[in-house]
Design a protein around this motif. Structure first.
Motif, PDB file in Angstrom:
ATOM      1  N   ASP A   1      34.646 -57.758  17.660  1.00 34.80           N
ATOM      2  CA  ASP A   1      33.385 -57.418  17.002  1.00 34.80           C
ATOM      3  C   ASP A   1      33.626 -56.442  15.862  1.00 34.80           C
ATOM      4  O   ASP A   1      34.376 -55.465  16.002  1.00 34.80           O
ATOM      5  N   LEU A   2      32.989 -56.679  14.741  1.00 36.29           N
ATOM      6  CA  LEU A   2      33.093 -55.776  13.593  1.00 36.29           C
ATOM      7  C   LEU A   2      31.754 -55.070  13.425  1.00 36.29           C
ATOM      8  O   LEU A   2      30.922 -55.446  12.600  1.00 36.29           O
ATOM      9  N   ARG A   3      31.583 -54.044  14.234  1.00 35.03           N
ATOM     10  CA  ARG A   3      30.354 -53.264  14.157  1.00 35.03           C
ATOM     11  C   ARG A   3      30.685 -51.833  13.777  1.00 35.03           C
ATOM     12  O   ARG A   3      31.756 -51.322  14.133  1.00 35.03           O
ATOM     13  N   PRO A   4      29.795 -51.152  13.075  1.00 36.23           N
ATOM     14  CA  PRO A   4      30.054 -49.743  12.732  1.00 36.23           C
ATOM     15  C   PRO A   4      30.242 -48.906  13.986  1.00 36.23           C
ATOM     16  O   PRO A   4      29.607 -49.145  15.024  1.00 36.23           O
ATOM     17  N   SER A   5      31.090 -47.894  13.882  1.00 40.93           N
ATOM     18  CA  SER A   5      31.397 -47.053  15.043  1.00 40.93           C
ATOM     19  C   SER A   5      30.282 -46.067  15.366  1.00 40.93           C
ATOM     20  O   SER A   5      30.182 -45.573  16.482  1.00 40.93           O
ATOM     21  N   GLY A   6      29.464 -45.737  14.370  1.00 39.35           N
ATOM     22  CA  GLY A   6      28.456 -44.701  14.545  1.00 39.35           C
ATOM     23  C   GLY A   6      28.943 -43.318  14.165  1.00 39.35           C
ATOM     24  O   GLY A   6      28.158 -42.365  14.136  1.00 39.35           O
ATOM     25  N   GLU A   7      30.250 -43.185  13.869  1.00 38.84           N
ATOM     26  CA  GLU A   7      30.772 -41.898  13.400  1.00 38.84           C
ATOM     27  C   GLU A   7      30.269 -41.625  11.982  1.00 38.84           C
ATOM     28  O   GLU A   7      29.895 -42.545  11.237  1.00 38.84           O
ATOM     29  N   LEU A   8      30.276 -40.352  11.586  1.00 42.07           N
ATOM     30  CA  LEU A   8      29.639 -39.951  10.334  1.00 42.07           C
ATOM     31  C   LEU A   8      30.572 -39.915   9.134  1.00 42.07           C
ATOM     32  O   LEU A   8      30.126 -39.618   8.022  1.00 42.07           O
ATOM     33  N   ALA A   9      31.864 -40.225   9.313  1.00 43.82           N
ATOM     34  CA  ALA A   9      32.796 -40.105   8.193  1.00 43.82           C
ATOM     35  C   ALA A   9      32.402 -41.005   7.030  1.00 43.82           C
ATOM     36  O   ALA A   9      32.297 -40.548   5.877  1.00 43.82           O
ATOM     37  N   VAL A  10      32.175 -42.281   7.287  1.00 49.30           N
ATOM     38  CA  VAL A  10      31.864 -43.203   6.193  1.00 49.30           C
ATOM     39  C   VAL A  10      30.468 -42.953   5.618  1.00 49.30           C
ATOM     40  O   VAL A  10      30.304 -42.991   4.391  1.00 49.30           O
ATOM     41  N   PRO A  11      29.435 -42.665   6.422  1.00 46.49           N
ATOM     42  CA  PRO A  11      28.166 -42.267   5.796  1.00 46.49           C
ATOM     43  C   PRO A  11      28.306 -41.068   4.855  1.00 46.49           C
ATOM     44  O   PRO A  11      27.650 -41.015   3.807  1.00 46.49           O
ATOM     45  N   ILE A  12      29.172 -40.105   5.199  1.00 48.68           N
ATOM     46  CA  ILE A  12      29.404 -38.980   4.292  1.00 48.68           C
ATOM     47  C   ILE A  12      30.075 -39.462   3.014  1.00 48.68           C
ATOM     48  O   ILE A  12      29.699 -39.067   1.896  1.00 48.68           O
ATOM     49  N   MET A  13      31.085 -40.330   3.143  1.00 50.75           N
ATOM     50  CA  MET A  13      31.754 -40.880   1.959  1.00 50.75           C
ATOM     51  C   MET A  13      30.745 -41.600   1.065  1.00 50.75           C
ATOM     52  O   MET A  13      30.757 -41.444  -0.164  1.00 50.75           O
ATOM     53  N   GLU A  14      29.864 -42.397   1.670  1.00 54.06           N
ATOM     54  CA  GLU A  14      28.877 -43.145   0.894  1.00 54.06           C
ATOM     55  C   GLU A  14      27.926 -42.201   0.168  1.00 54.06           C
ATOM     56  O   GLU A  14      27.628 -42.392  -1.023  1.00 54.06           O
ATOM     57  N   ALA A  15      27.453 -41.181   0.857  1.00 55.92           N
ATOM     58  CA  ALA A  15      26.503 -40.248   0.242  1.00 55.92           C
ATOM     59  C   ALA A  15      27.145 -39.484  -0.910  1.00 55.92           C
ATOM     60  O   ALA A  15      26.501 -39.231  -1.939  1.00 55.92           O
ATOM     61  N   MET A  16      28.430 -39.125  -0.759  1.00 57.54           N
ATOM     62  CA  MET A  16      29.086 -38.313  -1.781  1.00 57.54           C
ATOM     63  C   MET A  16      29.563 -39.137  -2.970  1.00 57.54           C
ATOM     64  O   MET A  16      29.688 -38.610  -4.077  1.00 57.54           O
ATOM     65  N   THR A  17      29.822 -40.421  -2.768  1.00 55.43           N
ATOM     66  CA  THR A  17      30.390 -41.223  -3.857  1.00 55.43           C
ATOM     67  C   THR A  17      29.378 -42.139  -4.519  1.00 55.43           C
ATOM     68  O   THR A  17      29.603 -42.583  -5.643  1.00 55.43           O
ATOM     69  N   CYS A  18      28.269 -42.415  -3.838  1.00 57.85           N
ATOM     70  CA  CYS A  18      27.352 -43.435  -4.347  1.00 57.85           C
ATOM     71  C   CYS A  18      25.966 -42.888  -4.657  1.00 57.85           C
ATOM     72  O   CYS A  18      24.998 -43.652  -4.733  1.00 57.85           O
ATOM     73  N   ASP A  19      25.857 -41.558  -4.780  1.00 58.11           N
ATOM     74  CA  ASP A  19      24.595 -40.922  -5.142  1.00 58.11           C
ATOM     75  C   ASP A  19      23.480 -41.331  -4.181  1.00 58.11           C
ATOM     76  O   ASP A  19      22.379 -41.699  -4.578  1.00 58.11           O
ATOM     77  N   ASP A  20      23.788 -41.243  -2.898  1.00 55.40           N
ATOM     78  CA  ASP A  20      22.862 -41.671  -1.853  1.00 55.40           C
ATOM     79  C   ASP A  20      22.633 -40.490  -0.912  1.00 55.40           C
ATOM     80  O   ASP A  20      23.346 -40.300   0.053  1.00 55.40           O
TER      81      ASP A  20
END
Length: 452
Positions: A325-344
């Motif tokens: 299964d390719l489901r998100p882990s729920g950890e916050l590392a990638v959401p932080i990356m997205e917010a910091m790099t994609c103006d989100d």
């Protein structure tokens, strides 16, 4: 950092079964991170582990049609050179040394609950991981000084405090403990987690929910939680929340993440936590650190851990399956990356950062766990209400221990190490504390500073 310009992420400890593959999978699942080139460098001191995670990542990338650059290395400098973000999830011979962290303090009469993040065992766990973690930060100072370090290695608060006190690197510790507490609250209230809006703060593995509300109506749900607790069977989910419900009744706020974690910081917690099973073995057959036979690590007694056959099949650790299964882990590392790099701009429910006023009645330099807003400009901790004095007092003791452990490491000071141990709530004998410190320094000498 810009998603259009591309992102270079170094994952240190890529062979970590807990975090390595899951963080890589989260990055590859993210459309936002693929708005520009994504370069992933996977580093592990064991080449086979780095290669296994690289092969997994490349297979997942092919399955998702991603064109990410994915390389493996055993060299720290090669991994972090020019990185935008560094993710750390490291541990050396994890269960062998954890078994020492657990048993040696208890051998000397200190009835610590777990010995991972708190208690005397947690102090030595921190000192073992402090050297490699500071080494990562020092390499970042030389090769990517503007990069952000996202740390998953425990003890979160002590290691992040070492980085922020001893280096110039921005460091954020990440943990899913908040979500464990939120699930407990949802279970007690009998509502879905997604219906709740809650804010918690404290230190890692010892946070307290300051507010719990219905997301759609804004209703304060603490009165209902108190009612449900008062009317409910006190033995419900005892191993996970029995201690938490007592803390809730006496201190007024719901704690997180679970009894075997916040119990590490409380002198009288053992009355509520059956911890003898954590690393059970027969000492008459020899200690694990002499025989090399590492006992099972029992994380929780909430599962039927003793319901197993007399003779178990031997199993070996397997690389992650890219066809699973390719489901998100729920950890916050990638959401932080997205917010910091994609103006989100996004709210992150729990980050470990220097306090600097976020919790008004805790020391400024103490690394605390608080919610934060994250955007292109960085990570902005939310300002919380002062904690009730009794809770703040519990946390201030740990703040002093954190500071002393970092100073003991930096100054190679056995004196400050002893001070930190003697402050710990479960330590009740000076003589036995000295004997325990001497034994731990001898057993773990190859991974600890050379204390003066």
């Amino acid at each position: 950092m810009s998603g259009v310009d591309g992102l270079k992420v170094a994952v240190i400890g890529a062979g970590s079964r807990s975090f390595g593959p899951s963080i890589v999978r989260d990055m590859l699942l993210s459309d936002a991170l693929h708005e520009g080139p994504l370069d992933i460098r996977l580093m592990d001191v064991v080449e086979r582990h780095a290669v296994e995670t690289r092969d997994y990542a490349r297979a997942v990338a092919a399955r998702l049609g991603r064109k990410s650059g994915i390389e493996a290395t055993t060299r720290l400098e090669e991994a972090v050179d020019g990185a935008s973000i560094v993710v750390s999830a490291i541990e050396v011979n994890r269960f062998l040394y954890w078994s020492q962290d657990f048993h040696i303090p208890r051998k000397h009469g200190f009835r610590q609950v777990f010995g991972e993040n708190g208690g005397p065992g947690g102090i030595f766990h921190a000192l073992r991981n402090m050297g490699p973690t500071v080494e990562i930060a020092r390499a970042m100072e030389r090769l990517c000084p503007e990069a952000l370090l996202l740390n998953f290695t425990n003890p979160e608060h002590k290691l992040c405090e070492a980085v922020t006190r001893l280096t110039s690197i921005r460091c954020v510790g990440l943990c899913h403990g908040y979500f464990m507490g939120l699930r407990q609250i949802a279970d007690m209230l009998g509502v879905p987690e997604e219906n709740l809006e809650a804010l918690a703060c404290g230190i890692n593995h010892f946070t307290w929910f300051q507010s719990i509300r219905d997301k759609s109506t804004g209703e304060d749900l603490y009165p209902l939680l108190r009612q449900r607790d008062a009317e409910g069977d006190l033995l419900h989910d005892w191993h996970e929340i029995g201690l938490g419900r007592i803390l809730f009744r006496r201190f007024g706020l719901w704690p997180s993440p679970a009894a075997n974690h916040y119990g590490e910081y409380i002198r009288w917690a053992e009355e509520f936590v059956a911890s003898e099973l954590q690393f059970f073995y027969d000492p008459a057959e020899g200690h694990p650190w002499h025989t090399g036979h590492i006992p099972d690590f029992v994380y929780s007694l909430s599962h039927p851990v003793t319901e197993r056959p007399l003779v178990r099949e031997k199993t070996t650790a397997r690389p992650p399956d890219p066809n699973g299964d390719l489901r998100p882990s729920g950890e916050l590392a990638v959401p932080i990356m997205e917010a910091m790099t994609c103006d989100d701009r996004r709210l992150m429910e729990a980050v470990n950062v220097p306090n600097r006023g976020a919790i008004p009645n805790l020391p400024d330099e103490t690394v605390v766990e608080v919610p934060a807003m994250v955007d292109r400009e960085g990570i902005h901790p939310c300002r919380m209400e002062p904690l009730p004095e009794a809770i703040a007092c519990l946390l201030r003791v740990q703040a002093s221990i954190q500071q002393l452990v970092v100073e003991a490491y930096a100054e190679q000071s056995r004196q400050k190490l002893l001070q930190a141990v003697l402050l710990d709530p479960v330590v009740d004998s000076y003589r036995r504390a000295v004997e325990m410190v001497d034994e731990m320094l001898s057993l773990q000498a190859e991974l600890l500073p050379r204390f003066r």
